[in-house]
Design an enzyme around this catalytic site. Structure first.
Site, mmCIF file in Angstrom:
data_model
loop_
_atom_site.group_PDB
_atom_site.id
_atom_site.type_symbol
_atom_site.label_atom_id
_atom_site.label_comp_id
_atom_site.label_asym_id
_atom_site.label_seq_id
_atom_site.Cartn_x
_atom_site.Cartn_y
_atom_site.Cartn_z
ATOM 1 C CG HIS A 10 -0.252 0.136 2.361
ATOM 2 N ND1 HIS A 10 0.452 1.111 3.272
ATOM 3 C CD2 HIS A 10 0.067 -0.942 3.512
ATOM 4 C CE1 HIS A 10 1.117 0.836 4.188
ATOM 5 N NE2 HIS A 10 0.738 -0.547 4.322
ATOM 6 C CG HIS A 151 -0.599 -4.695 5.273
ATOM 7 N ND1 HIS A 151 -0.878 -3.337 5.537
ATOM 8 C CD2 HIS A 151 -1.877 -5.181 5.096
ATOM 9 C CE1 HIS A 151 -2.145 -3.207 5.437
ATOM 10 N NE2 HIS A 151 -2.906 -4.352 5.120
#
Length: 210
Positions: A10, A151
């Site tokens: 992200h 992540h």
């Protein structure tokens, strides 16, 4: 016939900017993080994506929405790609954790694979659930190209799991915000990593050491 997977971290979140442990704390993207998502979108818009999968946390989901939009897709939330649960460390400044938990901090900066945070999740558990999620996606999209937005603490054990990288692996793989890597899968051969941590599309990012 190869299945191609774009693995994406992200964009920059408020937790990244403030030097905090993120975990499942639902930090939003910063203004720079949204810009990074748009830059990533520009980099990947010519790729023919069959699907975009995302962690349920909004910093990943908002990045995934930007990436998916030019392909006419909506991101599919996959719980197997949710971030690691950090228990008592959730949302805390890294400097505070270093002072309060010196022994655990030492493990974090050397061999986090052995780390057990009070109330948290181990990297082994993250590896198990993320690899299972990836295997489901590869079976579903055989021969196609897909993107997964998640992540750092998911992508590292995921890659170690599918490539057979032995412990300690965590700090041997560096991953910046809004980077992408390319992973291929062929029946009978398994997984091949052809690109790691591509950031040429980004004008600005924080290089996190810990």
């Amino acid at each position: 016939m190869e299945t191609v997977i774009y693995l994406i971290r992200h964009g920059e979140s408020q937790g990244n900017k403030e030097g905090r442990f993120r975990g499942r704390t639902d930090f939003p993207l910063t203004e720079n993080g949204m810009r990074q998502a748009r830059e990533l979108c520009g980099e990947l818009k010519e790729i023919e994506l069959a699907a975009v999968y995302s962690s349920p946390l909004r910093r990943a989901l908002d990045t995934a929405k930007v990436v998916a939009e030019p392909h006419g897709l909506e991101p599919v939330v996959e719980e197997g790609f949710n971030n690691i649960s950090l228990g008592e460390w959730e949302g805390k400044p890294k400097d505070e954790i270093r002072e309060k938990y010196p022994d655990l901090w030492r493990l974090w900066i050397t061999t986090p694979e052995k780390l057990e945070i009070p109330g948290g999740e181990s990297l082994k558990k993250v590896m198990e659930r993320s690899v299972k999620a990836l295997e489901r996606i590869v079976e579903r999209h055989s021969g196609q190209t897909v993107a997964i937005v998640t992540h750092r603490a998911v992508l590292k054990p995921l890659l170690a799991g599918v490539l057979g990288i032995a412990e300690p692996y965590f700090w041997k793989l560096h991953m910046d915000t809004a980077f992408y890597s390319i992973l291929g899968h062929r029946e009978g051969r398994g997984y091949t990593l052809s690109l790691l941590n591509q950031t040429r599309h980004l004008r600005e990012f924080i290089k996190e050491v810990f």
